[in-house]
Design an enzyme around this catalytic site. Structure first.
Site, PDB file in Angstrom:
ATOM      1  N   CYS A 120       0.745  -1.284  -0.095  1.00 40.65           N
ATOM      2  CA  CYS A 120       0.099  -0.115  -0.052  1.00 40.65           C
ATOM      3  C   CYS A 120       0.864   1.279  -0.080  1.00 40.65           C
ATOM      4  O   CYS A 120       0.543   2.121  -0.868  1.00 40.65           O
ATOM      5  CB  CYS A 120      -0.864  -0.131   1.125  1.00 40.65           C
ATOM      6  N   CYS A 121       1.942   1.358   1.000  1.00 43.59           N
ATOM      7  CA  CYS A 121       2.861   2.341   1.080  1.00 43.59           C
ATOM      8  C   CYS A 121       3.557   2.399  -0.326  1.00 43.59           C
ATOM      9  O   CYS A 121       4.057   3.702  -1.025  1.00 43.59           O
ATOM     10  CB  CYS A 121       3.665   2.129   1.982  1.00 43.59           C
ATOM     11  N   CYS A 160      -1.234   8.356   7.231  1.00 52.58           N
ATOM     12  CA  CYS A 160      -2.541   7.913   6.744  1.00 52.58           C
ATOM     13  C   CYS A 160      -3.535   7.772   7.858  1.00 52.58           C
ATOM     14  O   CYS A 160      -3.072   7.041   8.989  1.00 52.58           O
ATOM     15  CB  CYS A 160      -2.606   6.883   5.898  1.00 52.58           C
ATOM     16  N   CYS A 213      -3.747   4.198   8.937  1.00 50.44           N
ATOM     17  CA  CYS A 213      -2.536   3.430   9.614  1.00 50.44           C
ATOM     18  C   CYS A 213      -2.090   4.131  10.617  1.00 50.44           C
ATOM     19  O   CYS A 213      -0.792   3.946  11.012  1.00 50.44           O
ATOM     20  CB  CYS A 213      -1.750   2.835   8.497  1.00 50.44           C
ATOM     21  N   CYS A 219       7.388   4.050   5.895  1.00 48.78           N
ATOM     22  CA  CYS A 219       6.748   3.802   4.901  1.00 48.78           C
ATOM     23  C   CYS A 219       7.249   3.021   3.526  1.00 48.78           C
ATOM     24  O   CYS A 219       6.775   2.577   2.908  1.00 48.78           O
ATOM     25  CB  CYS A 219       5.987   5.256   4.569  1.00 48.78           C
TER      26      CYS A 219
END
Length: 227
Positions: A108-109, A190, A193, A216
């Site tokens: 995702c990062c 985010c 998270c 990240c």
């Protein structure tokens, strides 16, 4: 607004000026517009308001962060803030339901931060980071100037700053605080998270809580090692 009051602030301004001179026209500042970001943004604005500032809008940020970014840009009169978003094709292929953060936070990062930053830095030979040694064990040995995983120079003007230095600069320059800081978020990423930090925990304990993830990825090489 008043001048910085500490020798450390003056030395940091000198370091930043030297970096902008050495990499004139080929350096950018990367900012999350987080709880401590105003210090470096203010210093940059005092030297050159046209310095490119790269802001990664992952699509998962707190609305408060977007509002804070807008307020700081207006207050500091920053002329070239570039809001960078993930490639829609990558999102469609790898995160169609928007829930990848729960299945694979590293990936995702990668698609929401690392890959967009790589693209945004095309044409630059150096960039400026707000990392500090006090933020985490993994950052405890960062150097003033480093070579990143992509070969670019990373300048860390605040590498030796402590919390007291940050607070003193905010006060001296009368800079606004991120609205979530008072609610228990000393480090903000985010919304999906990031959680509040409990008393006694380090500042970044609320990032990717419950996982082994601590970064990240933009400061790691592709094998996951720190720059």
């Amino acid at each position: 607004m008043s001048e910085p009051v500490s020798d450390r602030a003056r030395a940091t301004l000198d370091m930043l000026r030297a970096a902008l001179h050495a990499h004139h026209g080929r350096i950018a500042l990367v900012s999350s517009f987080g709880t401590e970001s105003a210090v470096l943004l203010d210093m940059a604005a005092r030297i050159d308001r046209a310095l490119p500032v790269i802001f990664l809008e992952t699509g998962k940020l707190f609305p408060d962060t977007i509002a804070y970014r807008n307020a700081l840009v207006a207050r500091l009169r920053l002329h070239d803030v570039r809001t960078i978003r993930p490639d829609p094709a990558h999102l469609a292929a790898l995160d169609p339901d928007g829930a990848l953060f729960g299945r694979d936070p590293d990936l995702c990062c990668t698609i929401r931060k690392t890959m967009p930053l790589d693209a945004a830095l095309d044409g630059f030979e150096a960039w400026i980071s707000g990392r500090k040694r006090t933020q985490s064990d993994q950052r405890a040995r960062i150097l003033p100037i480093e070579t990143g995983p992509d070969g670019r120079t990373i300048v860390n003007p605040l590498h030796d700053w402590e919390r007291a230095d940050i607070d003193a600069y905010f006060a001296a320059r009368r800079l606004p605080r991120h609205p979530l800081e008072a609610e228990g978020f000393p480090s903000i990423g985010c919304a999906t998270c990031t959680r509040r930090v409990r008393p006694g925990e380090p500042p970044r304990a609320g990032r990717w809580s419950g996982t082994s993830k601590t970064e990240c990825g933009i400061f790691l090489d592709r094998a996951g090692q720190a720059a």
